[in-house]
Enzyme design. Structure first.
Site, PDB file in Angstrom:
ATOM      1  CG  HIS A 182      -0.175  -0.418   2.486  1.00  0.00           C
ATOM      2  ND1 HIS A 182      -0.310  -1.675   3.037  1.00  0.00           N
ATOM      3  CD2 HIS A 182       0.736   0.218   3.277  1.00  0.00           C
ATOM      4  CE1 HIS A 182       0.460  -1.784   4.088  1.00  0.00           C
ATOM      5  NE2 HIS A 182       1.107  -0.654   4.264  1.00  0.00           N
TER       6      HIS A 182
ATOM      7  CG  ASP B  52       5.575  -3.784   5.315  1.00  0.00           C
ATOM      8  OD1 ASP B  52       5.857  -4.180   6.448  1.00  0.00           O
ATOM      9  OD2 ASP B  52       4.520  -3.187   5.032  1.00  0.00           O
TER      10      ASP B  52
ATOM     11  CD  GLU C  55       5.904  -7.854   7.984  1.00  0.00           C
ATOM     12  OE1 GLU C  55       5.476  -7.772   9.152  1.00  0.00           O
ATOM     13  OE2 GLU C  55       5.326  -7.308   7.033  1.00  0.00           O
TER      14      GLU C  55
HETATM   15  C1  GLC Z   1       4.216  -4.698   8.587  1.00  0.00           C
HETATM   16  C2  GLC Z   1       4.932  -3.830   9.593  1.00  0.00           C
HETATM   17  C3  GLC Z   1       3.930  -3.197  10.508  1.00  0.00           C
HETATM   18  C4  GLC Z   1       2.956  -2.397   9.689  1.00  0.00           C
HETATM   19  C5  GLC Z   1       2.336  -3.246   8.565  1.00  0.00           C
HETATM   20  C6  GLC Z   1       1.598  -2.424   7.569  1.00  0.00           C
HETATM   21  O1  GLC Z   1       3.582  -5.764   9.181  1.00  0.00           O
HETATM   22  O2  GLC Z   1       5.873  -4.599  10.305  1.00  0.00           O
HETATM   23  O3  GLC Z   1       4.562  -2.387  11.468  1.00  0.00           O
HETATM   24  O4  GLC Z   1       1.927  -1.923  10.510  1.00  0.00           O
HETATM   25  O5  GLC Z   1       3.331  -3.939   7.840  1.00  0.00           O
HETATM   26  O6  GLC Z   1       2.446  -1.793   6.665  1.00  0.00           O
END
Ligand code: GLC
Length: 613
Positions: A157, A257, A299
């Site tokens: 996003h 991310d 992630e």
């Molecule tokens: C990942 C980040 C987190 C964030 C999310 C949305 O999980 O670690 O901190 O809120 O992405 O971007």
């Protein structure tokens, strides 16, 4: 250009095939390739040399000499120049991989920035932190010292303040197609039937109504984070150009991310869809062609069977590294229950995976602990998911006799009472409580637990990553409760500023900081000098005949290491009946010993080594 062509030739077939499978758009493909060439041409010579060097040793990041630290630039040192000035502190802490937490431009309003994970410009550093030039300078200094730099690439996003979002808001259809726009709620309501919620309490729902346009936009995370539409080849291309632009600033590791979320299909949970893997594979190839020294860290905060596919296959790899998230959550479950059975099972699962897979191991990070545990196995041990989560959350808030932990719930559901947990390692180990009570015995125990957990983490296969502040036992920071931009988000409890007065105490013998620093340092030195700690080595667990004691084995290149860890606050004895060899050397005391029976102090641990000629 020859180098580029050779790398391109290696991947061209697959790159084109996958791109056309997703987009069936040859113009888009050609545009991607011509820009890739441009990013290659403009890549700095020193980075091209690094590409060459690392291509000759592709496993270099899997050795036992890497230790990472995650830090917020402002919390650590004010700005990028400050980080540069404090590199010596990081080196003193044996750190040679720095993850700079989000630093790209974001909305000024803290309540609309998700700690930097709402990016408004992928090519601009936040003014208060510095500039792209500072980043480049920092990367040059780091590379000279053999330190790797990592940054977040928020792919799923953008912030609502990003230029594309602003143009979409101004009514430009072309940019509305960069996101998911709907004229009414009929399709969104169908999505809502199958898409789970990321933040059920603080940001319920997956769509946001835009009054000025009388339209809905998809926002799976917070309402100000608009989901990008990767079905649009322009979005994919533009985001790949942003990735290459950032790689060319001298980054070594790009953390992608929230990657499981990037592809959306009606009627599905919109997570981990096959197209996500196609995109990650494309990204890996694009990186290998333009900037092969850059590693992808995915992630994927999900259950193990969802995480592992992000490594791809040996022939068609996706991410170089992934977070060992289930092991992290299971570790804290073990801390609370003092029962290592589930942890042992989890470690055995990880150990059975191909040794090429590299995990990032950690105790705490900037996010909450989501209690993603193997509840089917816990059920066999008499534990139910709902009540066990409640137990963990109560335990870590210090509500149980015997618990000295401190911290806060995160995203508590007012109806189901489901919640996640936030706090620093030190506070969760009892250091905060011991500082309050000024009880020295409690402090000794808390420090011992803090060190034992790190010793165990260092023994896991992969790359250990410390969370900034853990090297000195930094406790929770409750100041966020007085900041209107942060108060809704308890993750800020473990995102406090590094206290430099305390950080300097690492040199003051007997101080809390010195006690932690010196002991961690000794462990890091051991880890670096013994090849058996290498990521690709064999790993297994052993029986100890005491649920509270974990025993791990590692083997590589004629060295075997046995680690024994007491998760209880009582003295315990491990009976290592499966050890038939010896004697071993205690790596901390240097003593040569027989290890059939190991007596451990409360939260005690040992590293033993034996070499075979
Ligand atoms: C990942 C980040 C987190 C964030 C999310 C949305 O999980 O670690 O901190 O809120 O992405 O971007």
């Amino acid at each position: 250009m020859e180098v580029f062509q050779a790398r391109f030739a290696k991947h061209e077939d697959e790159l084109r095939w996958l791109y056309m499978e997703l987009y069936n758009n040859i113009d888009g493909y050609n545009h991607l390739v011509s820009e890739m060439k441009q990013y290659y041409v403009s890549r700095r010579t020193d980075l091209k040399e690094l590409d060459q060097k690392r291509s000759e040793d592709p496993s270099c990041y899997k050795k036992n000499d890497l230790i990472g630290m995650m830090l917020y630039i402002d919390n650590f040192a004010g700005n990028m120049q400050g980080v540069k000035k404090h590199i010596d502190y990081l080196e003193k802490n044996n750190i040679n991989y720095i993850h700079l937490m989000p630093f790209l431009d974001k909305p000024k309003d803290k309540a609309k920035s998700d700690g930097g994970y709402a990016v408004s410009d992928y090519r601009k550093v936040r003014d208060d932190l510095g500039s792209m030039d500072d980043l480049e300078e920092l990367s040059l200094v780091c590379h000279k010292k053999g330190i790797n730099l990592c940054m977040d690439f928020v792919m799923n996003h953008t912030s609502e303040e990003h230029e594309w979002a602003q143009k979409a808001l101004a009514g430009e259809k072309e940019y509305q197609d960069y996101y998911f726009f709907f004229d009414d709620f009929s399709i969104p309501s169908k999505f809502e039937e199958t898409v789970p919620q990321v933040f059920p309490t603080t940001a319920p729902g997956n769509f946001t109504y835009l009054e000025s346009l009388d339209k809905y936009v998809m926002t799976c995370f917070y309402p100000y984070q608009w989901d990008l539409n990767y079905r649009n080849p322009k979005v994919f291309n533009e985001m790949m150009f942003n990735f290459l632009y950032l790689a060319n600033q001298g980054l070594d590791i790009i953390r992608i991310d929230a990657v499981p979320y990037i592809w959306k299909t009606l009627g599905t949970p919109c997570r981990n869809l096959p197209q996500v893997h196609t995109i990650v594979r494309l990204m890996r190839m694009i990186g290998e062609i333009v900037c092969p020294s850059v590693l992808l860290l995915g992630e994927v905060v999900m259950e193990p069977e969802k995480v592992v596919p992000y490594f791809g296959t040996v022939e068609k790899p996706e991410c170089h590294m992934l977070y060992n998230v289930t092991t992290m959550a299971t570790t804290w479950h073990t801390v609370a229950t003092k029962d290592t059975r589930l942890l042992r099972k989890q470690l055995d699962i990880v150990a059975a995976l191909p040794h090429e897979y590299t995990f990032l191991n950690y105790l705490r990070c900037h996010d909450d602990i989501g209690w993603g545990l193997d509840y089917a196995t816990l059920k066999e041990q008499g534990m139910e998911e709902v009540s066990h989560k409640q137990f963990l959350n109560n335990y870590f808030r210090g509500y149980y006799l015997g618990s000295t932990s401190r911290g806060e719930l995160y995203n508590e559901d007012p109806v189901t009472k489901d919640a996640r947990f936030c706090g620093t390692t030190a506070s969760m180990c009892g250091i905060e409580a011991a500082l309050e009570t000024k009880n020295e015995k409690e402090m000794d125990l808390a420090i011992q637990q803090h060190i034992m957990l790190h010793a165990y983490m260092f023994m896991q296969s992969g790359i250990p990553v410390l969370y900034s502040g853990d090297e000195i036992g930094q406790i929770n920071d409750n100041d966020y409760k007085y900041d209107p931009g942060k108060v809704q988000d308890s993750r800020y409890i473990h995102r406090g500023e590094l206290n430099w007065y305390k950080a300097k105490q690492i040199d003051v013998k007997g101080s809390l900081e010195n006690r932690i620093f010196t002991r961690l340092h000794a462990l890091e030195d051991i880890r670096k000098t013994h090849p058996a700690f290498i990521s690709e080595g064999d790993a297994w667990t052993l029986d100890t005949w005491d649920k509270a004691i974990l025993c791990m084995g590692k083997y590589y290149d004629k060295e075997k290491i046995i680690g024994v860890f007491n998760f209880s606050a009582q003295p315990r004895t491990a009976y290592l009946d499966d050890i038939y060899d010896g004697p071993y050397t205690d790596l901390l005391s240097g003593e040569v010993v027989d290890i059939k029976q190991v007596k451990l102090e409360p939260y005690g641990f040992r590293y033993y080594s034996i070499k075979f000629e």
